[in-house]
Design an enzyme around this catalytic site. Structure first.
Site, mmCIF file in Angstrom:
data_model
loop_
_atom_site.group_PDB
_atom_site.id
_atom_site.type_symbol
_atom_site.label_atom_id
_atom_site.label_comp_id
_atom_site.label_asym_id
_atom_site.label_seq_id
_atom_site.Cartn_x
_atom_site.Cartn_y
_atom_site.Cartn_z
ATOM 1 N N PRO A 68 17.931 -20.292 -66.885
ATOM 2 C CG PRO A 68 20.071 -19.852 -66.057
ATOM 3 C CD PRO A 68 18.628 -19.468 -65.880
ATOM 4 C CG LEU A 93 6.212 -27.616 -56.626
ATOM 5 C CD1 LEU A 93 4.804 -27.408 -57.154
ATOM 6 C CD2 LEU A 93 6.405 -29.047 -56.148
ATOM 7 N N GLY A 94 10.725 -26.464 -58.205
ATOM 8 C CA GLY A 94 11.625 -26.044 -59.278
ATOM 9 C C GLY A 94 10.968 -25.062 -60.220
ATOM 10 N N GLY A 143 6.135 -29.960 -61.583
ATOM 11 C CA GLY A 143 4.701 -30.115 -61.796
ATOM 12 C C GLY A 143 4.268 -30.034 -63.243
ATOM 13 C CE1 TYR A 183 8.653 -11.412 -54.507
ATOM 14 C CE2 TYR A 183 6.925 -12.279 -53.109
ATOM 15 C CZ TYR A 183 8.223 -12.298 -53.541
ATOM 16 O OH TYR A 183 9.104 -13.216 -53.008
#
Length: 332
Positions: free
Chosen positions: A228, A207-208, A213, A57
């Site tokens: 996508p 939260l996808g 949100g 990261y």
């Protein structure tokens, strides 16, 4: 089961929500370091115990950030680290390495960047195609015996890989995407495999990636611009789902994000939702989920707003989806 029930993982009872730190360094556009550190400190003050990072990261930036934030608080934090993804100087991904010598090298660098003498949970970010998972499990087992790692974990693993790894070194947790928009683990045997072995799940993507949100891609550094689920036609469908969830959440005095977190937390006390808050206010909203007094019909209402399989678009692009061990059946 109460959504505020502590989660047992690595021999400890954890605060029911964990903090994923990835977005503080990568993938979601610019983040302010001081605000990120303040968010980590706010999480500690609230009682959060589980902090998730990866050595790739920000090509090490996230570990250094987390290490700085935890410098005087290491004994209050359970630190989970993923390893194996390779980056180039431009930030691109150039492969995956889980050879035993590489794992030892990755850990040495991780300990330096975190400023600690051990990692609480150490896991390959993906299941390697060219190294037997038994070799990965055995290597991390050696590091556990040496005292540099406390527990072995997996990420995005199939039921078959979980069983093979667990037979060599006990798997303390599986990290995988799970939420209202991503429920494949219920159908492909992964959830059943974890429960058969008594392995808890740390759920990311709750939260996808911001879909629920209301967050949207934030410039060229935000990978969601190529996801996508954020493509124009798919985004319209997914925004409608998020709006339906918002309406359902409002009936119970919750925000859409809180509804999504509550749904995951209610799936079992063996599931620890990870939230990727980058600011103290977003963290406060997420942790506020645990203070909600939700009636019995709330969780079914949230699920009805976002039915299983209703999301448009896969969670990763086609090449990445094809590489995911977790998307294969448990018997594969």
């Amino acid at each position: 089961m109460s959504i505020s029930t502590p989660r047992r993982l690595g021999g400890l009872d954890h605060y029911p929500i964990g903090l994923g730190c990835m977005g503080m360094s990568d993938f979601y556009g610019p983040a302010d370091a001081a605000t990120s550190v303040a968010t980590i400190h706010a999480a500690l003050d609230a009682g959060v115990t589980y902090f998730d990072t990866g050595d790739f990261y920000g090509s090490g930036h996230n570990e250094m950030l987390l290490g700085r934030a935890l410098a005087d608080h290491r004994d209050r934090a359970f630190v989970a680290v993923k390893f194996g993804a390779l980056r180039d100087p431009a930030g691109g991904f150039v492969g995956f390495d889980a050879r035993p010598a590489s794992i030892r090298n990755f850990l040495a660098m991780t300990l330096k960047r975190l400023g600690t003498d051990h990692v609480d949970l150490y896991m390959p970010a993906r299941i390697p195609a060219d190294v037997p998972i038994e070799d990965v499990a055995g290597t991390v087992g050696d590091l556990i015996r040496a005292g540099w790692v406390r527990h072995f974990g997996l990420s995005e693993a199939s039921g078959a890989s979980i069983a093979r790894a667990h037979a060599v070194t006990p798997v303390a947790a599986l990290q995988i995407e799970y939420g209202l928009l991503s429920r494949s683990i219920e159908a492909n045997g992964v959830l059943d495999a974890c429960r058969a072995h008594g392995i808890p799940i740390t759920a990311y993507g709750v939260l996808g990636r911001g879909l629920i949100g209301g967050s949207r891609p934030n410039g060229p550094g935000d990978y969601r611009a190529h996801s996508p689920r954020f493509e124009a036609a798919n985004l319209a469908r997914n925004t409608a789902l998020a709006e339906a969830l918002a309406a359902a959440a409002a009936r119970f005095g919750a925000t859409p994000a809180q509804a999504a977190i509550a749904w995951v937390a209610a799936r079992g006390d063996d599931i620890l939702p990870l939230i990727g808050a980058r600011r103290p206010d977003r963290l406060a909203e997420a942790l506020g989920t645990l203070a909600l007094d939700l009636p019995a019909d709330a969780i079914p209402a949230f699920e009805a707003a976002v039915p299983d399989g209703a999301v448009a678009g896969t969670r990763y692009d086609a090449d990445h989806m094809a590489s995911l061990d977790s998307e294969r059946s448990a018997a594969a």
